[in-house]
Design a protein around this motif. Structure first.
Motif, PDB file in Angstrom:
ATOM      1  N   CYS A   9       0.824  -1.205   0.000  1.00 48.89           N
ATOM      2  CA  CYS A   9       0.000   0.000   0.000  1.00 48.89           C
ATOM      3  C   CYS A   9       0.858   1.253   0.000  1.00 48.89           C
ATOM      4  O   CYS A   9       2.039   1.230   0.367  1.00 48.89           O
ATOM      5  CB  CYS A   9      -0.913   0.018   1.229  1.00 48.89           C
ATOM      6  SG  CYS A   9      -2.022  -1.402   1.330  1.00 48.89           S
ATOM      7  N   THR A  10       0.252   2.331  -0.422  1.00 44.77           N
ATOM      8  CA  THR A  10       0.887   3.640  -0.305  1.00 44.77           C
ATOM      9  C   THR A  10       0.637   4.172   1.096  1.00 44.77           C
ATOM     10  O   THR A  10      -0.510   4.259   1.538  1.00 44.77           O
ATOM     11  CB  THR A  10       0.295   4.612  -1.342  1.00 44.77           C
ATOM     12  OG1 THR A  10       0.498   4.075  -2.655  1.00 44.77           O
ATOM     13  CG2 THR A  10       0.955   5.976  -1.230  1.00 44.77           C
ATOM     14  N   VAL A  11       1.691   4.517   1.804  1.00 42.74           N
ATOM     15  CA  VAL A  11       1.580   4.951   3.197  1.00 42.74           C
ATOM     16  C   VAL A  11       2.220   6.319   3.354  1.00 42.74           C
ATOM     17  O   VAL A  11       3.393   6.507   3.002  1.00 42.74           O
ATOM     18  CB  VAL A  11       2.244   3.946   4.170  1.00 42.74           C
ATOM     19  CG1 VAL A  11       2.094   4.432   5.610  1.00 42.74           C
ATOM     20  CG2 VAL A  11       1.647   2.559   4.002  1.00 42.74           C
ATOM     21  N   LEU A  12       1.443   7.271   3.855  1.00 41.63           N
ATOM     22  CA  LEU A  12       1.947   8.606   4.172  1.00 41.63           C
ATOM     23  C   LEU A  12       1.966   8.738   5.684  1.00 41.63           C
ATOM     24  O   LEU A  12       0.934   8.555   6.342  1.00 41.63           O
ATOM     25  CB  LEU A  12       1.058   9.695   3.563  1.00 41.63           C
ATOM     26  CG  LEU A  12       0.712   9.572   2.070  1.00 41.63           C
ATOM     27  CD1 LEU A  12      -0.131  10.757   1.635  1.00 41.63           C
ATOM     28  CD2 LEU A  12       1.979   9.479   1.237  1.00 41.63           C
ATOM     29  N   THR A  13       3.130   9.071   6.237  1.00 39.71           N
ATOM     30  CA  THR A  13       3.281   9.122   7.686  1.00 39.71           C
ATOM     31  C   THR A  13       3.776  10.493   8.124  1.00 39.71           C
ATOM     32  O   THR A  13       4.850  10.932   7.697  1.00 39.71           O
ATOM     33  CB  THR A  13       4.269   8.047   8.183  1.00 39.71           C
ATOM     34  OG1 THR A  13       3.827   6.767   7.743  1.00 39.71           O
ATOM     35  CG2 THR A  13       4.354   8.059   9.696  1.00 39.71           C
TER      36      THR A  13
END
Length: 1230
Positions: free
Chosen positions: A1134-1138
């Protein structure tokens, strides 16, 4: 503290003479102002000294305390009603004040037994029951009704003997309606409980609106509240039908009673005389209003008041915290001592025993330990000794609606030198410089105009400015970035507070080396205590916990302000960068409409209840019922007044109905009985139809408008909730909807019936005596202008009463959120005074509303006394031209209107004033709406299957007239890429997330998997992205419902996800495991645990895009590491923005986005960014110290696949925005 409202205009009632008081002449100046312009708060008169909130509340508190003591001595339950009667048998005003004063002393264990919704309902609707009983004088009809009935029976017995009992039997049955009182009591109890649930849920929706919108849960919560409302309205409708039965009987009783009485009298062989007929009519009309209408209403209101008293009493009997005295001992030594302490907090145990400085471990137990020191968590064994003044910084920062300065001073005197020192120590100096009004900038409700980091520093500054002896700091460093965190620890905690006892709860383990004592907690038990060196030498596996922090070095000497964002740090997660002018508008006086309640409001109100055809039918039925009633009454009066004698043999009546010489017509008694029976029966049938149908339509209208308002609220943009306090919104859903549910339907129905009755009386009198129209017309004109002149002022006063009520609810909600802080600072008295000022302001409006109504009623009395006098004298002057029946008809009607007319006019005013509530509700059904939830174009069901995100020329602001918080943002995020987002407080990190979720519409273009997000519905967008928000929201209900509110997952899936987020063991220890009820706002969970619940929700949603906004800020580093590992496993594709302040959390990301002042300053692989010694990211890492920076650099190097190309990558990273926005670049991305 907030500034207490300035003293209002002197109340002229204080100096008014007796004559002025009797005729309300002293209020005339207010009417003159109201006639010329709209009334404002400054026009209201200050409350009388004896009616001030503080005086009334303290007086009732004294009587209640005495009653509780007597009850304990007599081993019985205390009676709030006894305390009320002893203290305020003349007045019922102080219940709102009294309820809050108990609120501030509730123990935390019993806070779980009540909710904000219940307390708001107590203040708005339950207290209102006393107004209806006392101010409308219904209470007195409980004794005047039976007394009048007995008097009438005696007088009629003397005149017509035993026959009077036949008619009075109906009235006696009305008086014996105790059974209906019990039914009302039962219905009221059930309705109140359902209203509590509805308002509590609505309050949670308002507080958690961002989470609800980002999860796309609006429809689900709308269904939940609508379902609660449906249950509530079913009980309200049953109560209204009981009201309707009383109205039906009142409408038909006078004719039916008169008919039964004289039919019985004639059948017993008696002769009827005109004097008997009109004496009976007069007496029955007297008892009709008091015994048939007001007595049942009094029973209903008293029954409802009894329920309200019981509900308030149950609230007052909740356990209260004992008053803690933290004074210094005689030797002046400051001490915090915890010995063999054991306590239960939702079935959790801990056993600490030491004098503390810094404690680490799982956060629930650390916060509980601070609760024990504060006295919020009572011990089951052991003791806590505290000697010294306490200052407390809560884990979830709490601010109240006021200026930044008032939040920091918190009631203390302003000392410039100390104040400036505190501002610098708490790293607020730069923030305040960029605000137009500096520290006089107003903070919105719940601190909506500040970022999380700013709220945390304001809370810390408040504590430091108090100059206390003991400081309890509950993880204040987690809400700020690393640089600010280091500044706060060194400049504030280690320097400004170096001579104070400071208990710091923290997960920032790099600071443990500077602690004088460390307490390690695990599962509520003290694992170890000692200095840093002692813990390293102990057998506890402490070294492994600190393996990344044990080589800490000093940071670079550059000052913290020099590298902060150069933009005003007003809120990162919401409307943070609104300018000061907008903020002022946000907190301005609640908007009030002007002028009369328009036809559109009435049209919308009736149309919400039924179709126009039903409304027209209802109007025709009302007119037909009134005409039939007048025909029935007229014929009956004429018949009995013309009766002379009876012939037994023929069972006929000799009646001089028509005189034709010496001929007298003979009419059959049975025929007349049939006519009268038919007329009464048809009147009863029409009365039933019109009453029950009208009540159904009006109650249904309330339900429909409530649901429309709910839908409008849920469709409103987030900015609406930032600009409107929760209390203002709850006011519409509680008090205004309460008026529409309880009072308006019955009042409207009674008004319409009495209005038609008055019109019928006037028409009949004018037809019989046409010349009466001569004085009636001018009197009618005078009345109309008086009524219009009165309403010009009355409407404004009512609107002021509604708007000044909202701050009372807002202050209550804010006080509940900051209860620990208020009590820690011993600020209960100051908050009580602030509440008193809000309550007194509302009392000013309430006092004027009552007074202007009395002014109007007195002048109405004069008008209808003149009318009655004209009727009487006119009948005497025309006695020779009128027969006995006509005179009797006129006089009986005149008496009837004299009884009904004042009540009709009061109801007209009451209805007009209550339509203000309808007006306010309709106003909220027409709010500005955000974009549609679904559009005609729908993305494919599996969208997004890649998770690619691209932004081009994106500008973002929270309001159309606000400043930009994201500027010319152009970038791309590849499918499955893990991107960390960093920046100083206020740099625009959370605004970047808000733009993706379209919490406000971004300018420019944003694509997700080649679909422009502005071309699809909000729900189609938001459902496809998972978010773990910065401020975690947990709703009242079970843990199961919080994880899976719509029952889409099995128990096995839920337990698996709890295990993955490190919560399974804790939940298994709870009595009902996943079915354990969580209290309002999840107060029995720590912030860290609530963040883990949100993480579990995200895992269950299984979306291709995951956004993490400071999701692990309040968990310890080891737990954070485990969670990050789990995220990498579960969201590997998945694309994960943190977004994270802990750089260790995002150092292994594929790329890192560095924001500053709303602009994208750096974007690249972590190791590449660290090669640029002039870069922001490099400087942020170096702030952690040499050892930590080296460790992070090594980690970045290991995960980087392109470290040799650092120089070329940096050059690409530094391209101008014009080059980045080239068409070739966008073609590649999209």
């Amino acid at each position: 503290m907030l500034q207490v409202f300035p003293e209002g205009k002197p109340n002229p009632l204080q100096d008014a003479n007796l004559c002025s008081r009797l005729v309300f002449w002293w209020i005339n100046p207010l009417f003159k102002i109201g006639y010329k312009r709209r009334l404002e708060e400054d026009d209201m008169y200050s409350v009388l000294p004896g009616d001030r909130s503080q005086h009334l509340g303290e007086e009732l508190q004294g009587y209640w305390d005495q009653e509780v003591l007597r009850a304990n001595e007599d081993t019985r339950e205390p009676s709030l009603m006894k305390a009320i009667i002893k203290c305020y048998w003349k007045s019922y005003l102080p219940f709102a004040i009294f309820t809050l004063f108990e609120t501030l002393r509730l123990s935390n264990s019993d806070m779980g037994k009540t909710t904000t919704g219940q307390i708001v309902n107590l203040l708005s609707n339950d207290v209102n029951r006393f107004d209806r009983v006392s101010i409308m004088m219904f209470l007195h009809f409980l004794w005047t009704g039976p007394l009048m009935a007995i008097t009438v029976i005696i007088l009629l017995w003397m005149e017509i003997g035993i026959s009077c009992l036949a008619g009075m039997a109906l009235i006696i049955l009305t008086l014996l309606q105790s059974f209906s009182g019990k039914l009302f009591l039962s219905l009221r109890s059930k309705t109140a409980a359902l209203t509590d649930d509805r308002i509590r849920t609505m309050n949670e929706v308002i507080i958690g609106i961002r989470t609800i919108k980002m999860y796309a849960w609006e429809k689900s919560f709308a269904e939940l509240i609508t379902r609660l409302r449906r249950k509530e309205i079913s009980k309200i409708l049953r109560s209204s039908y009981l009201d309707g039965m009383n109205l039906i009987f009142f409408d038909t009783a006078s004719k039916l009673i008169l008919f039964i009485t004289f039919t019985t009298y004639v059948l017993l062989g008696n002769m009827i005389t005109v004097s008997q007929v009109f004496l009976a009519i007069t007496l029955y009309q007297v008892v009709q209003l008091t015994g048939i209408l007001f007595f049942p209403i009094a029973i209903e209101n008293v029954a409802e008041t009894v329920v309200s008293v019981g509900r308030i009493k149950n609230f007052l009997l909740l356990d209260e915290l004992p008053q803690c005295n933290h004074q210094l001992p005689s030797d002046g030594k400051t001490v915090v001592n915890v010995q063999d302490f054991t306590a239960f907090w939702d079935k959790v145990l801990f056993y600490p025993e030491c004098c503390l400085f810094m404690c680490v471990g799982f956060h629930l137990f650390q916060s509980s330990l601070l609760g024990a020191v504060l006295g919020e968590l009572p011990p089951s064994q052991g003791k806590v000794s505290v000697h010294g003044r306490i200052a407390y910084v809560s884990q979830q920062p709490w601010v109240f609606s006021g200026t930044v300065r008032s939040n920091i001073l918190f009631g203390k005197k302003y000392e410039e030198e100390r104040y400036i020192k505190v501002i610098k120590a708490c790293a607020l100096e730069k923030d305040l410089q960029f605000l137009e009004n500096g520290d006089l900038t107003v903070i919105g409700d719940r601190g909506t105009t500040l970022s999380g980091g700013q709220k945390a520093r304001v809370n810390l500054a408040r504590a430091v400015y108090q100059d206390a002896d003991i400081y309890l700091l509950d993880d204040p460093l987690s809400a700020v970035d690393t640089e600010v965190s280091r500044h706060l620890f060194e400049q504030c905690i280690c320097q400004v507070l170096h001579e104070k006892i400071t208990i710091l709860v923290t997960h920032q383990w790099q600071y443990l080396k500077d602690a004088s004592q460390i307490l390690l907690l695990k599962k509520g038990e003290m694992v170890q205590k000692g200095t840093y060196a002692e813990l390293l030498k102990s057998r506890v596996d402490f070294t492994s916990l600190l393996k990344k922090e044990n080589e800490e070095a000093k940071p670079s000497p550059s000052p913290v302000q020099s590298q902060q964002s150069s933009t005003p740090l007003l809120k990162d997660a919401a409307a943070e960068d609104q300018d000061t002018e907008n903020i002022q508008d946000t907190l301005s006086e609640e908007r009030r409409l002007e002028g009369k309640v328009g036809f559109k409001t009435y049209k919308n109100y009736f149309r919400a209840g039924a179709h126009w055809s039903v409304i027209i039918f209802l109007i025709l039925v009302n007119i037909a019922a009134q005409v039939r009633k007048e025909i029935c009454f007229g014929v009956m009066i004429f018949f009995f007044s013309s009766l002379f004698h009876r012939t037994n043999e023929q069972s006929t009546l000799n009646i001089m109905a028509y005189e034709k010489g010496n001929i007298t017509e003979m009419l059959d008694l049975n025929w007349y009985l049939g006519i009268f029976s038919g007329l009464n029966g048809s009147s009863l049938l029409l009365g039933v139809i019109r009453s029950l149908l009208a009540l159904y339509v009006l109650v249904n209208s309330s339900q429909t408008l409530h649901n429309k308002m709910l839908k409008s609220i849920l469709r409103a943009p987030v900015l609406f909730f930032d600009r409107n306090p929760a209390g203002r919104i709850l006011n519409r859903f509680s008090k205004d909807i309460g008026h529409m549910d309880d009072s308006l339907p019955s009042s409207f129905q009674v008004f319409f019936q009495t209005f038609l009755q008055v019109i019928g009386v006037v028409v009949v009198v004018v037809v019989v005596i046409p010349w009466i129209a001569i004085p009636v017309i001018p009197l009618g004109i005078i009345f109309f202008f008086l009524w219009w002149y009165f309403l010009e002022t009355s409407r404004d006063v009512k609107r002021l009463e509604c708007s000044t009520r909202s701050p009372v609810f807002s202050h209550l909600a804010s006080s509940l959120q900051g209860l620990w802080t208020i009590r820690a600072y011993k600020a209960e008295q100051r908050f009580q005074e602030l509440f008193d000022s809000h309550q007194d302001l509302h009392s000013e409006a309430w006092f004027l509303l009552l007074t202007v109504s009395r002014w109007f009623s007195l002048r109405l009395d004069i008008i209808y006394v003149i009318f009655i006098s004209l009727i009487d004298f006119g009948s005497l002057l025309l006695a020779q031209t009128l027969n006995v029946g006509q005179v009797g008809l006129i006089l009986s009607y005149a008496l009837s209107v004299m009884m009904v007319f004042p009540w009709c006019i009061r109801l007209s005013v009451e209805v007009e004033n209550m339509m203000i509530s309808v007006e306010r509700v309709i106003e909220y059904t027409e709010l500005e709406q955000e974009a549609p939830w679904e559009l005609e174009f729908r993305p494919p069901p599996d969208w997004p299957n890649n998770g690619m995100i691209a932004l081009s020329d994106v500008n973002f602001k929270y309001s159309s007239d606000g400043p930009l918080v994201l500027k010319d943002l152009t970038t791309d995020i590849k499918p499955g890429e893990k991107v960390g987002i960093v920046g100083r407080t206020g740099a625009g990190k959370s605004s970047f997330i808000a733009a993706l979720f379209r919490l406000s519409e971004p300018e420019g273009r944003v694509w997700i998997d080649k679909i422009l997000i502005t071309e699809i519905g909000l729900h189609d967008l938001r459902k496809k992205m998972s978010i773990i928000p910065q401020d975690p929201i947990v709703f009242t209900g079970t843990m199961r419902k919080n994880l899976d509110p719509f029952n889409k997952h099995t128990d096995e899936e839920l337990w698996n996800v709890l295990e993955e987020v490190q919560l399974k063991e804790i939940i298994e220890e709870l009595p009902d495991k996943m079915d354990t009820e969580l209290v309002e706002s999840g107060l029995n969970l720590s912030v860290g645990q609530k963040q883990l619940v949100c993480l579990a929700r995200a895992i269950l949603r299984k979306n291709q895009i995951l956004i993490i906004d400071e999701a692990t800020a309040h968990v310890d580093p080891s737990t954070d590491e485990l969670i990050q590992k789990k995220i990498r496993e579960k969201f590997a594709q998945c694309t994960v923005l943190t977004i994270a302040h802990r750089l260790s959390t995002i150092i292994d990301s594929d790329r890192i986005m560095v924001l500053d002042s709303g602009r994208l300053e750096e974007y690249g692989e972590p190791y590449v960014l660290l090669q640029n010694r002039d870069g922001l990211f490099y400087k942020m890492v170096q702030q952690l110290g040499k050892a930590k920076a080296a460790a992070l650099t090594e980690t970045a190097k290991q995960v980087s696949a392109f470290a040799p190309h650092a120089f070329s990558s940096i050059r690409k990273m530094k391209l101008s925005s014009g080059q980045i926005r080239s068409s070739q670049y966008l073609h590649t991305v999209v």
